[in-house]
Design a protein around this motif. Structure first.
Motif, mmCIF file in Angstrom:
data_model
loop_
_atom_site.group_PDB
_atom_site.id
_atom_site.type_symbol
_atom_site.label_atom_id
_atom_site.label_comp_id
_atom_site.label_asym_id
_atom_site.label_seq_id
_atom_site.Cartn_x
_atom_site.Cartn_y
_atom_site.Cartn_z
ATOM 1 N N LEU B 187 0.853 -1.193 0.000
ATOM 2 C CA LEU B 187 0.000 0.000 0.000
ATOM 3 C C LEU B 187 0.885 1.239 0.000
ATOM 4 O O LEU B 187 1.972 1.237 0.570
ATOM 5 C CB LEU B 187 -0.844 0.057 1.275
ATOM 6 C CG LEU B 187 -2.067 -0.826 1.384
ATOM 7 C CD1 LEU B 187 -2.681 -0.635 2.774
ATOM 8 C CD2 LEU B 187 -3.080 -0.493 0.316
ATOM 9 N N ALA B 189 0.459 5.924 -0.507
ATOM 10 C CA ALA B 189 -0.504 7.027 -0.519
ATOM 11 C C ALA B 189 -0.976 7.397 -1.915
ATOM 12 O O ALA B 189 -2.035 7.957 -2.084
ATOM 13 C CB ALA B 189 0.110 8.251 0.147
ATOM 14 N N ARG B 190 -0.188 7.102 -2.939
ATOM 15 C CA ARG B 190 -0.511 7.606 -4.265
ATOM 16 C C ARG B 190 -1.261 6.588 -5.121
ATOM 17 O O ARG B 190 -1.772 6.931 -6.169
ATOM 18 C CB ARG B 190 0.769 8.041 -4.963
ATOM 19 C CG ARG B 190 0.587 8.544 -6.364
ATOM 20 C CD ARG B 190 1.741 9.384 -6.843
ATOM 21 N NE ARG B 190 2.991 9.028 -6.205
ATOM 22 C CZ ARG B 190 4.029 9.846 -6.123
ATOM 23 N NH1 ARG B 190 3.963 11.053 -6.613
ATOM 24 N NH2 ARG B 190 5.144 9.466 -5.534
ATOM 25 N N LYS B 192 -0.905 3.937 -7.678
ATOM 26 C CA LYS B 192 0.063 3.260 -8.544
ATOM 27 C C LYS B 192 1.376 4.031 -8.560
ATOM 28 O O LYS B 192 1.421 5.207 -8.323
ATOM 29 C CB LYS B 192 -0.519 3.151 -9.944
ATOM 30 C CG LYS B 192 -1.823 2.374 -9.931
ATOM 31 C CD LYS B 192 -2.390 2.202 -11.313
ATOM 32 C CE LYS B 192 -3.721 1.485 -11.257
ATOM 33 N NZ LYS B 192 -4.837 2.414 -10.980
ATOM 34 N N MET B 193 2.429 3.361 -8.868
ATOM 35 C CA MET B 193 3.759 3.950 -8.993
ATOM 36 C C MET B 193 4.122 4.801 -7.774
ATOM 37 O O MET B 193 4.058 6.013 -7.797
ATOM 38 C CB MET B 193 3.832 4.825 -10.252
ATOM 39 C CG MET B 193 5.260 5.025 -10.698
ATOM 40 S SD MET B 193 5.347 5.854 -12.262
ATOM 41 C CE MET B 193 5.411 7.535 -11.742
ATOM 42 N N ASP B 194 4.441 4.153 -6.713
ATOM 43 C CA ASP B 194 4.784 4.892 -5.504
ATOM 44 C C ASP B 194 5.676 4.040 -4.627
ATOM 45 O O ASP B 194 5.791 2.831 -4.806
ATOM 46 C CB ASP B 194 3.499 5.249 -4.745
ATOM 47 C CG ASP B 194 3.725 6.365 -3.750
ATOM 48 O OD1 ASP B 194 4.835 6.943 -3.734
ATOM 49 O OD2 ASP B 194 2.797 6.676 -2.992
ATOM 50 N N CYS B 195 6.300 4.718 -3.665
ATOM 51 C CA CYS B 195 7.130 4.037 -2.699
ATOM 52 C C CYS B 195 6.214 3.370 -1.666
ATOM 53 O O CYS B 195 5.269 3.975 -1.179
ATOM 54 C CB CYS B 195 8.020 5.092 -2.053
ATOM 55 S SG CYS B 195 9.023 4.456 -0.758
ATOM 56 N N ARG B 263 5.121 8.988 5.138
ATOM 57 C CA ARG B 263 4.423 8.081 4.211
ATOM 58 C C ARG B 263 3.197 7.426 4.845
ATOM 59 O O ARG B 263 2.288 7.023 4.139
ATOM 60 C CB ARG B 263 5.389 7.036 3.679
ATOM 61 C CG ARG B 263 6.416 7.680 2.758
ATOM 62 C CD ARG B 263 7.490 6.760 2.302
ATOM 63 N NE ARG B 263 8.531 7.539 1.652
ATOM 64 C CZ ARG B 263 9.764 7.122 1.444
ATOM 65 N NH1 ARG B 263 10.127 5.916 1.830
ATOM 66 N NH2 ARG B 263 10.647 7.892 0.858
ATOM 67 N N ALA B 264 3.200 7.287 6.161
ATOM 68 C CA ALA B 264 2.030 6.752 6.876
ATOM 69 C C ALA B 264 2.308 6.831 8.374
ATOM 70 O O ALA B 264 3.461 6.884 8.794
ATOM 71 C CB ALA B 264 1.750 5.305 6.481
ATOM 72 N N TYR B 268 -1.511 3.376 11.418
ATOM 73 C CA TYR B 268 -2.104 2.905 10.165
ATOM 74 C C TYR B 268 -1.322 1.706 9.631
ATOM 75 O O TYR B 268 -1.897 0.704 9.216
ATOM 76 C CB TYR B 268 -2.124 4.034 9.133
ATOM 77 C CG TYR B 268 -2.762 3.628 7.821
ATOM 78 C CD1 TYR B 268 -4.139 3.409 7.736
ATOM 79 C CD2 TYR B 268 -2.004 3.460 6.662
ATOM 80 C CE1 TYR B 268 -4.730 3.036 6.535
ATOM 81 C CE2 TYR B 268 -2.582 3.095 5.458
ATOM 82 C CZ TYR B 268 -3.950 2.884 5.404
ATOM 83 O OH TYR B 268 -4.538 2.509 4.210
ATOM 84 N N GLU B 271 -2.157 -1.424 11.582
ATOM 85 C CA GLU B 271 -3.478 -1.934 11.214
ATOM 86 C C GLU B 271 -3.431 -2.605 9.838
ATOM 87 O O GLU B 271 -4.052 -3.648 9.624
ATOM 88 C CB GLU B 271 -4.455 -0.750 11.229
ATOM 89 C CG GLU B 271 -5.911 -1.162 11.283
ATOM 90 C CD GLU B 271 -6.825 0.059 11.359
ATOM 91 O OE1 GLU B 271 -6.367 1.152 11.762
ATOM 92 O OE2 GLU B 271 -8.010 -0.084 10.990
ATOM 93 N N MET B 272 -2.668 -1.991 8.921
ATOM 94 C CA MET B 272 -2.612 -2.526 7.556
ATOM 95 C C MET B 272 -1.815 -3.828 7.470
ATOM 96 O O MET B 272 -2.061 -4.648 6.592
ATOM 97 C CB MET B 272 -2.030 -1.484 6.590
ATOM 98 C CG MET B 272 -2.959 -0.330 6.316
ATOM 99 S SD MET B 272 -4.635 -0.837 5.831
ATOM 100 C CE MET B 272 -5.531 -0.508 7.331
ATOM 101 N N VAL B 275 -4.394 -6.401 7.846
ATOM 102 C CA VAL B 275 -5.258 -6.510 6.662
ATOM 103 C C VAL B 275 -4.508 -7.192 5.513
ATOM 104 O O VAL B 275 -5.014 -8.133 4.890
ATOM 105 C CB VAL B 275 -5.738 -5.101 6.224
ATOM 106 C CG1 VAL B 275 -6.475 -5.173 4.888
ATOM 107 C CG2 VAL B 275 -6.623 -4.477 7.308
ATOM 108 N N LEU B 276 -3.286 -6.724 5.247
ATOM 109 C CA LEU B 276 -2.532 -7.277 4.112
ATOM 110 C C LEU B 276 -2.109 -8.719 4.374
ATOM 111 O O LEU B 276 -2.095 -9.553 3.465
ATOM 112 C CB LEU B 276 -1.303 -6.417 3.800
ATOM 113 C CG LEU B 276 -1.573 -4.982 3.327
ATOM 114 C CD1 LEU B 276 -0.273 -4.316 2.902
ATOM 115 C CD2 LEU B 276 -2.575 -4.942 2.174
#
Lengths: 756, 291
Positions: B187, B189-190, B192-195, B263-264, B268, B271-272, B275-276
């Motif tokens: 996951l 923030a952007r 597609k195409m992100d760090c 970045r987060a 979060y 929690e992710m 989920v992931l």
């Protein structure tokens, strides 16, 4: 509706081939013999007094040709609001204080960029740190640090609007609601960073190539800050890789390049890095918006009381205009019988906010639109219906502003609902999917003469030649929005010529006619287009006289230019080619070239704009319930820009607007700590890429704007407004989370879910 | 800002690389695609005097696959080549997916999988999957070769187990056992195409209805990609019911140690991870059963 040959057609842009093949020359591509490279020393503190600057070591570094500080300059303040000199609060280099991290303190020019960089590290600045304020609340608190001595309240601009009996209207309303919205700063993120190259000739005159939206404004302000005469400054705008409002003021590097070129006798270039742009660059105003609206039971608006604080950062920049306009935008879309606005522009120790695509509207209308949807929910109405009920129509008058001469808003609302299957989807989409609406109105250029120019707002010169061609000269600045192409189309249409017959020279203040206020406020199609038409009509009058004499025509004949010919209407057999007609007119004038100048200044159009665009956009989203990630599935847009001179260019504007709106709504923000921007690259400044942009459909609502050239009005900035409210409304429909503080992040969506 | 001055060497053999490293000393850096290294130089974080390019070295670019020996990806094999290699797409689809999900086409045409590992970012997109698949890293120095399990390679942000004069020549991934499935999800923030702000990879091996083996790694939630051994314990020997998967997610989340950054937030990310983890387990389980 008029029948056009070239206007209204998808004409490829003038600059498309040069840009696609990489042959377009931008400012940083300009290289002159003996050119020096400039670098800027910036403040590491958000607020500090400068006690002492020692440049001796830097100046003695081999290869360094010039080191300058504020002390070396004439110390003339500048700012775009020349009509109100007290708003001009900036020096090219700091004199006494620095007011944000990145504030410009000194500049160096050297034979190569590395030496200039090294020289910066040798400049010793002694600071006395002062307490800083980083948001509006802290800045306006009793006893807060004072950022500018002239302004002890830190509130630099107050703007009030009032009409109708607002207290009575609220008292008689069936339903009143109050909300507070917070909207954040985002970057223009133009792909070409700011750059300038200055050259000084043997007579001491300056030529400046610069990446700007406003050549004429730069010419005037550079002259005043250098204490030179305007005519001794020549501004040339090469190709520009986007501006979006971020390149419409005189800036430090433009001044320093000119100053150092004069001092050293050698050309000087400055090019900012992306890090400098993100760390210190202009940005969209964050705003705190308190809005109270009243309605009748059936959803009819009765009153609006709007109070906005703009977080202006360390200097006014274009903040005064944003303060004025966000108040006008607060009551532009719908009919408010009574309205009160109070806008306050507040200094903080952050990089200055300024104009950015929409100029106060994306913020103000985000609040308007969200509140309309909230009211619809509470009143049990479809969000579409509450908008239809209150939408402006042609002929409506906004008190103290203007009469709306053309308006396709209701048609746009109905069309976008039909395209998106709004009524069905609003009822039937499953949880996690949603559909939302956002609308806009925007100005086609401004009427208020804050720059205090003595010239017309727009000007054009047209030269016609006996080889059947014409040359258009205009100071209008094409910054990628495509006005060179649109203005050529207007002239080609007026003369009945083809695009290939028109040569254009634009945005060179020594050659193109005085003046044009620049590319901002979505003004060029209407204003410069009108100036082009004025010039064209003056030439046509001469051509018509020549044709009339040649064929001995009755004076009642109407003459037209079409398909390369000039002839009486309905009698194409009595025609001259355009070139022949020019030759004839020239003979009549004993050889004088056929040249005319045209002008446009809006008159008797109130204080805001001569004409308004309107539109509506629907977004459909899917929200991942576990991660809070929002995927926009599709956009539908219906908008009224009058005659779309070049529909393909209008669609280009829409695509760019959607990309910008998507970032504003969902991912872009400055991460700041104590006045310092932490995300100074595109990795961490989350601007959507082309891969993130969802499919979209568009319909142009056909209206004819009587004030515009061939019926046209703006299509540049308005489209940047509806995307954020449309996405926010769709996210609410999908999840129940109603965003009142942009951006909408997965964390906010999950938090709202937990809190319910 | 411009690049600092350095000399560039493009040797044709590993022997030359080592002799250059030896003679030039600590001012020398090796470079494959340069997509991380040149950025660091540009931002002044590194100022090497000598750069030794590896792209001219024969054989270092090889991607080889054998059904019993497994997969070997050479040090200069490009991300783009890994992403579309037919054997990798067929037998190691998650490795191809992670390479395809790294940065953008321009970077994938310059950068390498090994470079992504040696850069040792906790958020490296290629690390979690290779870790889950029990990859080994091949290291060469003047004294010869050593092989290290990839999960002993990362020592901290930007720090690896390499000692001076050593370079990584390849990463080797064993052939997965029968009835094995892998998955990687990330996951940011952007979109597609992100760090990557948080990523989880797993490899699940089934025997009948039972989970016989599992490896689970979390990216961008600690100083290095982290293994979640207690979450693995919950799964091993169990039927992968919704309840077990749910519990493993919660456990993986408890085992991660994310920080809050731009970045987060840490919360979060935590929690992710849950989920992931659940999502990759379901996907890998599904793929294992489909074999």
């Amino acid at each position: 509706m008029n029948q056009f040959s070239i206007v209204g057609k998808d004409v490829p842009r003038n600059d498309a081939r040069a840009k696609a093949t990489g042959s377009a020359i931008y400012t940083d591509d300009v290289k002159l013999p003996g050119m020096l490279y400039g670098q800027i020393l910036r403040s590491p503190f958000p607020h500090a007094r400068i006690l002492h600057i020692d440049t001796s070591q830097a100046a003695s570094l081999p290869g360094v040709r010039c080191v300058m500080t504020g002390e070396d300059t004439p110390k003339v303040k500048y700012g775009n609001w020349r009509l109100f000199p007290e708003t001009q609060d900036e020096y090219p280099l700091a004199i006494d204080k620095v007011r944000f991290i990145g504030d410009e303190v000194a500049a160096v020019a050297a034979v190569d960029p590395d030496i200039a960089q090294e020289a910066l590290s040798l400049i010793k600045v002694e600071y006395e740190e002062l307490p800083g304020v980083f948001d509006v609340d802290a800045a306006i608190k009793e006893g807060a640090p004072i950022i500018h001595d002239y302004c002890p309240s830190n509130i630099s601009v107050n703007r009030k609007i009032k009409y109708g009996d607002i207290d009575k209207a609220f008292a008689e309303s069936d339903y009143v609601r109050e909300d507070t919205f917070h909207v954040h700063a985002v970057s223009h993120a133009y792909l070409e960073p700011c750059a300038a190259v200055a050259q000084c000739d043997l007579d001491g005159r300056i030529t400046l190539w610069t990446s700007t939206q406003v050549p004429y404004i730069i010419q005037c302000l550079l002259a005043s800050t250098l204490q030179m005469r305007e005519n001794d400054i020549r501004i040339i705008k090469p190709f520009v890789g986007g501006g979006f409002g971020g390149k419409m003021e005189l800036r430090t590097w433009e001044f320093c390049a000119a100053f150092m070129a004069k001092k050293t006798g050698r050309p000087v270039k400055f090019t900012l890095t992306r890090e400098e742009e993100f760390l210190t660059g202009r940005r969209r105003h964050p705003m705190t918006i308190h809005s109270k609206v009243g309605f009748k039971k059936d959803g009819t608006l009765t009153a609006k009381d709007l109070k906005i604080y703009l977080d202006g950062g360390a200097y006014n920049a274009m903040g005064p205009t944003a303060t004025f306009l966000c108040g006008n935008f607060g009551a532009m879309l719908y009919r408010y019988p009574s309205y009160r606005f109070h806008g306050q522009h507040v200094y903080t120790n952050k990089p200055p906010a300024s104009a950015m695509r929409g100029f106060g509207a994306p913020q103000s209308i985000f609040a308007t639109e969200t509140q309309m949807s909230l009211a619809a929910e509470e009143l049990g109405l479809d969000p579409l219906d509450i908008r239809l009920k209150n939408a402006q129509v042609s002929g409506d008058t906004i008190p103290d502003v203007a009469t709306i001469s053309s308006c396709g808003f209701i048609e746009a609302l109905n069309k976008v609902a039909e395209m998106s299957d709004w009524r069905e989807k609003r009822k039937t989409l499953p949880k996690g999917r949603g559909i939302g609406i956002g609308c806009y109105s925007f100005i086609s250029g401004g009427v208020f003469n804050w720059f205090n120019t003595q010239y017309p707002f727009s000007a054009a010169e047209v030269r016609a030649f006996d080889d059947g061609t014409a040359h258009l000269l205009t100071m209008a600045a094409d910054i990628g929005q495509g006005c060179d192409t649109v203005l050529k189309q207007i002239l080609a249409e007026a003369f009945g010529l083809t695009m290939e017959d028109i040569r254009i020279t634009s945005a060179d203040t020594a050659i193109t006619p005085q003046a044009d206020l620049g590319a901002w406020g979505s003004r060029l199609t209407l204003m410069n287009g009108n100036a082009v038409l004025d010039a064209a009509n003056k030439i046509k009058a001469q051509l018509f006289g020549a044709v009339s004499a040649r064929f001995n025509l009755n004076v009642i004949h109407e003459i037209e230019c079409k398909d390369g010919k000039v002839y009486p209407k309905g009698r194409p057999d009595r025609s001259l080619s355009f070139g022949e007609a020019v030759a004839m007119a020239q003979k009549i004038n004993r050889g004088e070239p056929l040249v005319a100048r045209g002008y446009y200044t809006p008159r008797n159009k109130g204080l805001v704009t001569p004409s308004f665009s309107f539109g509506a956009q629907v977004a459909e989203v899917e929200v991942d319930q576990a991660t809070g990630v929002v995927q926009v599935q599709k956009f539908w847009t219906a908008h009224d820009c009058g005659t779309a001179i070049n529909p393909m260019a209008v669609e280009g504007q829409l695509e760019g607007s959607i990309q910008m709106g998507l970032g504003y709504a969902l991912s872009e923000q400055f991460v700041m700590e104590g006045g310092k921007t932490l995300n100074t690259n595109f990795l961490d400044y989350k601007m959507p890429s082309s891969m993130d942009v969802p499919p979209s459909e568009v319909v142009h609502i056909e209206t004819y704007e009587p004030e515009g050239p061939m019926g046209a009005k703006e299509a540049g900035e308005g489209l940047a407004i509806p995307t954020a409210p449309a996405i926010a409304d769709a996210v609410c429909h999908a999840t129940g989370y109603r965003c009142k503080d942009l951006p909408i992040t997965p964390e906010k969506i999950l938090r709202a879910k937990r809190d319910r | 800002m411009s690049l600092s001055h350095f000399d560039h060497y493009a040797p044709a053999t590993l022997e030359e690389v080592f002799s250059l490293l030896q003679s030039k000393g600590p001012g020398a850096r090796v470079m494959a695609g340069g997509t991380d290294l040149l950025l660091k130089i540009r931002h002044g974080a590194l100022k090497p005097k000598y750069i030794i390019g590896l792209k001219n070295i024969r054989g270092l670019k090889t991607i080889s696959f054998d059904a019993s020996a497994g997969l070997t990806i050479g040090a200069t094999a490009l991300l783009a080549e890994v992403a579309r290699h037919p054997d990798i797409v067929k037998h190691y689809p998650t490795i191809a997916q992670a390479a395809r999900g790294t940065a953008n086409p321009q970077i994938r045409n310059m950068g390498t999988v090994i470079g992504n590992l040696c850069n040792a970012s906790p958020a490296a997109d290629n690390a979690p999957t290779l870790l889950a698949m029990d990859a080994q890293i091949r290291i060469r120095g003047p004294e010869g070769e050593r092989v290290l399990p990839l999960d002993q390679f990362f020592k901290g942000p930007g720090v690896t187990a390499l000692v001076p004069l050593e370079i990584v020549t390849a990463v080797h991934v064993p052939a997965p056992p029968p009835n094995t499935g892998t998955a990687y999800l990330s996951l940011s923030a952007r979109g597609k195409m992100d760090c990557t702000a948080v990523g989880v990879a797993t490899m699940v091996t089934m025997t009948g209805k039972t989970c016989a083996g599992v490896r689970l790694f979390v990216g961008a939630c600690g100083p290095v990609p982290l293994r979640a051994p207690k979450a693995e314990d919950i799964l091993r020997g169990q039927e992968l019911t919704e309840e077990v998967v749910e519990k493993a997610g919660t456990q993986a989340s408890a085992e991660s140690r994310p920080i809050s950054d731009m970045r987060a937030s840490g919360d979060y990310r935590t929690e992710m991870v849950a989920v992931l983890t659940r999502r990759v387990l379901r996907e890998a389980h599904h793929r294992a059963l489909a074999c």
